[in-house]
Design a protein around this motif. Structure first.
Motif, PDB file in Angstrom:
ATOM      1  N   ASP A 318       0.827  -1.206   0.000  1.00 31.99           N
ATOM      2  CA  ASP A 318       0.000   0.000   0.000  1.00 31.99           C
ATOM      3  C   ASP A 318       0.862   1.257   0.000  1.00 31.99           C
ATOM      4  N   ARG A 319       2.137   1.135   0.325  1.00 34.41           N
ATOM      5  CA  ARG A 319       3.039   2.286   0.327  1.00 34.41           C
ATOM      6  C   ARG A 319       3.605   2.585  -1.056  1.00 34.41           C
ATOM      7  N   LEU A 320       3.379   1.671  -2.015  1.00 33.65           N
ATOM      8  CA  LEU A 320       3.936   1.835  -3.349  1.00 33.65           C
ATOM      9  C   LEU A 320       2.869   2.389  -4.284  1.00 33.65           C
ATOM     10  N   PRO A 321       3.132   3.484  -4.944  1.00 34.97           N
ATOM     11  CA  PRO A 321       2.132   4.092  -5.821  1.00 34.97           C
ATOM     12  C   PRO A 321       2.093   3.415  -7.186  1.00 34.97           C
ATOM     13  N   GLY A 322       0.926   3.417  -7.815  1.00 36.87           N
ATOM     14  CA  GLY A 322       0.767   2.974  -9.188  1.00 36.87           C
ATOM     15  C   GLY A 322       1.265   1.563  -9.415  1.00 36.87           C
ATOM     16  N   GLU A 323       2.093   1.416 -10.469  1.00 38.64           N
ATOM     17  CA  GLU A 323       2.621   0.111 -10.839  1.00 38.64           C
ATOM     18  C   GLU A 323       3.938  -0.206 -10.131  1.00 38.64           C
ATOM     19  N   ALA A 324       4.291   0.579  -9.150  1.00 35.30           N
ATOM     20  CA  ALA A 324       5.556   0.341  -8.442  1.00 35.30           C
ATOM     21  C   ALA A 324       5.556  -1.014  -7.743  1.00 35.30           C
ATOM     22  N   ALA A 325       4.394  -1.433  -7.237  1.00 36.96           N
ATOM     23  CA  ALA A 325       4.324  -2.729  -6.545  1.00 36.96           C
ATOM     24  C   ALA A 325       4.702  -3.867  -7.480  1.00 36.96           C
ATOM     25  N   GLU A 326       4.171  -3.858  -8.727  1.00 36.83           N
ATOM     26  CA  GLU A 326       4.510  -4.912  -9.679  1.00 36.83           C
ATOM     27  C   GLU A 326       5.988  -4.859 -10.053  1.00 36.83           C
ATOM     28  N   GLN A 327       6.538  -3.668 -10.164  1.00 40.55           N
ATOM     29  CA  GLN A 327       7.956  -3.543 -10.483  1.00 40.55           C
ATOM     30  C   GLN A 327       8.831  -4.112  -9.372  1.00 40.55           C
ATOM     31  N   VAL A 328       8.452  -3.819  -8.119  1.00 39.39           N
ATOM     32  CA  VAL A 328       9.216  -4.365  -6.991  1.00 39.39           C
ATOM     33  C   VAL A 328       9.070  -5.879  -6.945  1.00 39.39           C
ATOM     34  N   LEU A 329       7.859  -6.391  -7.219  1.00 37.96           N
ATOM     35  CA  LEU A 329       7.660  -7.843  -7.232  1.00 37.96           C
ATOM     36  C   LEU A 329       8.508  -8.492  -8.329  1.00 37.96           C
ATOM     37  N   GLU A 345       5.631 -20.843 -10.817  1.00 45.32           N
ATOM     38  CA  GLU A 345       4.823 -20.156 -11.815  1.00 45.32           C
ATOM     39  C   GLU A 345       4.441 -21.124 -12.920  1.00 45.32           C
ATOM     40  N   TYR A 346       3.288 -20.862 -13.551  1.00 36.34           N
ATOM     41  CA  TYR A 346       2.782 -21.664 -14.658  1.00 36.34           C
ATOM     42  C   TYR A 346       2.630 -23.132 -14.261  1.00 36.34           C
ATOM     43  N   GLY A 347       2.179 -23.355 -13.051  1.00 35.29           N
ATOM     44  CA  GLY A 347       1.921 -24.709 -12.589  1.00 35.29           C
ATOM     45  C   GLY A 347       3.137 -25.508 -12.197  1.00 35.29           C
ATOM     46  N   GLU A 348       4.316 -24.904 -12.238  1.00 38.69           N
ATOM     47  CA  GLU A 348       5.524 -25.621 -11.867  1.00 38.69           C
ATOM     48  C   GLU A 348       5.759 -25.516 -10.360  1.00 38.69           C
ATOM     49  N   PRO A 349       6.357 -26.549  -9.768  1.00 39.86           N
ATOM     50  CA  PRO A 349       6.630 -26.484  -8.325  1.00 39.86           C
ATOM     51  C   PRO A 349       7.704 -25.459  -8.022  1.00 39.86           C
ATOM     52  N   GLY A 350       7.531 -24.760  -6.934  1.00 38.91           N
ATOM     53  CA  GLY A 350       8.508 -23.764  -6.535  1.00 38.91           C
ATOM     54  C   GLY A 350       7.923 -22.815  -5.526  1.00 38.91           C
ATOM     55  N   ALA A 351       8.672 -21.783  -5.221  1.00 38.08           N
ATOM     56  CA  ALA A 351       8.266 -20.811  -4.209  1.00 38.08           C
ATOM     57  C   ALA A 351       7.190 -19.884  -4.782  1.00 38.08           C
ATOM     58  N   ALA A 352       6.196 -19.564  -3.942  1.00 39.20           N
ATOM     59  CA  ALA A 352       5.150 -18.618  -4.317  1.00 39.20           C
ATOM     60  C   ALA A 352       5.573 -17.217  -3.888  1.00 39.20           C
ATOM     61  N   VAL A 353       5.356 -16.240  -4.753  1.00 42.09           N
ATOM     62  CA  VAL A 353       5.689 -14.845  -4.475  1.00 42.09           C
ATOM     63  C   VAL A 353       4.404 -14.039  -4.543  1.00 42.09           C
ATOM     64  N   LEU A 354       4.059 -13.376  -3.433  1.00 43.04           N
ATOM     65  CA  LEU A 354       2.812 -12.630  -3.341  1.00 43.04           C
ATOM     66  C   LEU A 354       3.102 -11.225  -2.851  1.00 43.04           C
ATOM     67  N   GLY A 355       2.223 -10.299  -3.219  1.00 42.81           N
ATOM     68  CA  GLY A 355       2.265  -8.947  -2.692  1.00 42.81           C
ATOM     69  C   GLY A 355       1.005  -8.658  -1.917  1.00 42.81           C
ATOM     70  N   LEU A 356       1.130  -8.032  -0.746  1.00 37.46           N
ATOM     71  CA  LEU A 356      -0.032  -7.769   0.089  1.00 37.46           C
ATOM     72  C   LEU A 356       0.271  -6.619   1.041  1.00 37.46           C
ATOM     73  N   SER A 357      -0.749  -6.263   1.767  1.00 36.33           N
ATOM     74  CA  SER A 357      -0.625  -5.258   2.823  1.00 36.33           C
ATOM     75  C   SER A 357      -1.360  -5.780   4.050  1.00 36.33           C
ATOM     76  N   ALA A 358      -0.594  -6.122   5.066  1.00 40.07           N
ATOM     77  CA  ALA A 358      -1.215  -6.615   6.293  1.00 40.07           C
ATOM     78  C   ALA A 358      -2.008  -5.517   6.986  1.00 40.07           C
TER      79      ALA A 358
END
Length: 667
Positions: A318-329, A345-358
């Protein structure tokens, strides 16, 4: 009745937290201070007090006993992990006591979420599949085979993995233990509270805030898991969301860890200890510290193989404006890829990366859904153990695999045998045997006059023995050096390409076998140098001896005949006796020369046979003392390579030979 129940629960909370209002506040019914409360998404507030002292707990139980029957039914003790086995108050704290605010702004109402006894399914131990069991058995066998070759420090990590795998297998397979880890100020405790729906972990500006790990379990039966983590009952909580049977996170045990970059050493030690025991990890990063070198170099990169049990959450989007969150991700995903972490990603096993605001709740639903699916699969404990086995295998790879061809070739074994044969003098012994055969043939088939002359010559010039003694001493020293050189050469060839511990074991085995080898070869040379008795005679030998005797007889007869003519006993006739003498004199050397030519072949064969016997005897002695121990070490190495291949789950091409000169064709 509700107000009375609220009154005694409030007294218990105030005693437990120390927030006891003064007399004036008590008279006005003022609300006590609540610094740890936070507003949840549904408008409810919750507070979890610190640990109750024994006296306060006894006071609460006494007050509950005095309460009306209807109230006691609804206000039963808020503890009780059915699988704890040590009493509810020993297994859990008072986290089930939740404070709710009357929407009309009236006095606070308190509710106690009743706990239910753990079902038998919740206490079912963890079951590993056949592949993982096979890998663990192979790792256990590998450690057992390697204890005499590798130091305890090298095998420590593998032993720890085996111990933790056995300990986790005995515990509940219906629960998934997930730790929330992060740096100071990343908001992990706030996310922990948001997922639980209860203010369990303290948040604030003071750093570090989380001083000890806090647990929150969405179902009963997790006490033994938390005991394994060393989390005391006073730090075990329950969420304020759904009943156990309806919760989408049923089976989840969430652990809020201290900051991994805390200035307090004990906090970092707590983090490292628990990270080695949990089933999965949620790494919480913020836009300011997501590229922190400590996080990536100390934790993410070494645990790259644990991608399937890793979630990386970018908090405070929530501290990142506009598309900055996607860029940081995207930049975070790039860093994780550089760390070697596979992304799911794309159904392959691996680490999940999520963006959120607690803080605002943005993206928390997606995380909750991901966690729900993750917990429902009930595969995280086995995946964590499999990843630990992979990490242990990578740690052990340098001591089992070098990528080079290893083993003892047939050429190296033949060269070793040749060196021992030279050291024992097999060639010289064969030549001596050949000369002995020829000498015997000359004695048997030679003229008597020549043998008589040789006997006289030997009597006239006896051998002193001084030169032979000195020469023998020099030959023994040279032979010992040849044996030592042969052993060094074969041990170097056998250990070439092996990892350092096994190469050292090969050299030590060769050195042990070489002790006493020169003496054994000397004794062997004396015992097997020349066959006892006279050399065997060919079939034509008696004929040659008879012919030589005939020639000698002709000489004697012709000589006596001439002597008789000289003294007048026999009538004069020079032709016949002279002819007999000439035939004997010429025929004897001719027969001797012919026998010498005919004896060369048998003598050569006899010498070669003597050399072969001595070579075989020397090779057998060297094989028993040196090559067999080397072969045993190579076979042991082949066994550990096969076990290591089973541990890694992938076949390693092994082609180790067997027997005295076992060679390997492994890479």
């Amino acid at each position: 009745m509700l107000r009375e129940r609220a009154g005694w629960k409030r007294v218990g909370r105030e005693h437990a937290t120390g927030d006891v209002p003064d007399a004036g506040d008590a008279g006005r019914g003022a609300r006590p201070r609540d610094r740890g409360s936070e507003r949840s998404g549904d408008g409810s507030h919750a507070r979890v007090p610190d640990d109750l002292t024994g006296a306060h707990r006894r006071a609460e139980r006494a007050e509950r006993a005095d309460a009306p029957a209807g109230g006691s039914a609804g206000g039963s003790a808020a503890s009780g992990d059915g699988g704890g086995g040590g009493g509810g108050e020993e297994a859990w704290g008072d986290g089930l006591i939740a404070r709710r605010v009357d929407e009309n702004g009236g006095a606070e109402q308190f509710a106690v979420l009743p706990s239910r006894p753990a079902s038998s399914a919740a206490l079912m131990p963890l079951a590993y599949d056949g592949n993982l069991r096979s890998r663990l058995d192979a790792l256990r066998e590998l450690v057992g085979l390697s204890r005499t070759r590798l130091d305890s420090g090298t095998l420590a990590e593998a032993g720890r993995v085996l111990d933790e795998a056995a300990a986790r297998r005995r515990l509940s397979g219906q629960h998934t233990v997930v730790a929330i880890a992060g740096a100071t100020g990343s908001g992990k405790s706030q996310l922990f509270n948001t997922l639980a729906g209860v203010t369990i972990s303290e948040t604030g500006v003071r750093r570090p805030t989380t001083a000890a790990p806090i647990a929150c379990s969405w179902s009963d039966g997790a006490a033994s898991l938390l005991d394994r983590l060393g989390i005391p009952g006073r730090l075990r909580r329950r969420p304020l969301q759904h009943p156990d049977s309806e919760s989408p996170l049923r089976g989840l045990v969430l652990i809020d860890l201290p900051d991994h970059d805390s200035a307090a050493v004990q906090h970092r030690e707590q983090v490292d200890r628990i990270l080695a025991l949990v089933d999965a990890v949620i790494w919480v990063v913020d836009p300011e510290k997501y590229a922190d070198a400590v996080l990536h170099e100390r934790y993410l990169r070494p645990m790259a193989g644990h991608a399937e049990v890793t979630l990386v959450v970018l908090n405070q989007v929530d501290r990142l404006p506009g598309e900055a969150a996607e860029q940081v991700l995207d930049d975070l995903r790039r860093l994780l890829d550089e760390d070697g972490i596979a992304l799911g990603e794309y159904g392959e096993p691996g680490a999940a990366v999520l963006g959120l605001s607690a803080l605002t709740g943005e993206g928390v639903g997606e995380l909750r859904e991901t966690l729900g699916q993750f917990v429902a699969e009930r595969q995280a404990p086995a995946r964590r153990i499999a990843a630990d086995v992979d990490a242990a295998a990578r740690h052990l790879r340098p001591v089992y695999v070098t990528g080079r061809r290893t083993g003892l070739s047939e050429e190296a074994r033949e060269e070793f045998a040749d060196r021992l044969a030279d050291a024992v003098g097999a060639t010289a012994a064969g030549e001596a045997a050949e000369r002995a055969w020829l000498r015997n043939a000359n004695r048997a088939c030679g003229t008597p006059w020549l043998r008589l002359w040789r006997w006289y010559h030997d009597r006239r010039d006896p051998v002193t023995g001084r030169l032979s003694t000195r020469s023998q001493t020099d030959e023994e020293a040279t032979a010992r050096q040849r044996v030592e050189q042969a052993v060094r050469t074969v041990s170097d060839r056998a250990s070439a390409g092996l990892p350092a511990p096994w190469a050292l074991a090969m050299r030590e085995a060769a050195v042990r076998g070489a002790q006493g080898l020169p003496e054994a070869l000397d004794e062997l040379a004396v015992r097997a140098g020349l066959p006892p008795g006279r050399p065997p005679r060919p079939g034509w030998w008696p004929v040659a001896v008879l012919a030589q005797a005939t020639m000698t007889l002709l000489q004697v007869v012709g000589g006596l005949w001439l002597l008789g003519q000289i003294i007048g006993v026999v009538p004069p006739n020079l032709g016949v006796p002279v002819l007999l003498m000439v035939a004997g004199i010429v025929g004897g050397p001719l027969i001797e020369w012919s026998c010498r030519l005919a004896a060369r072949g048998p003598a050569r064969r006899y010498g070669h046979e003597a050399e072969r016997l001595l070579r075989e005897a020397a090779a057998g002695c060297g094989r028993a003392r040196v090559l067999d121990p080397l072969a045993a070490e190579l076979l042991r190495y082949r066994e550990v390579r096969e076990q290591y291949a089973r541990v890694t789950g992938a076949g390693l091409g092994t082609g180790t030979g067997a027997g005295a000169g076992a060679g390997t064709a492994t890479r």
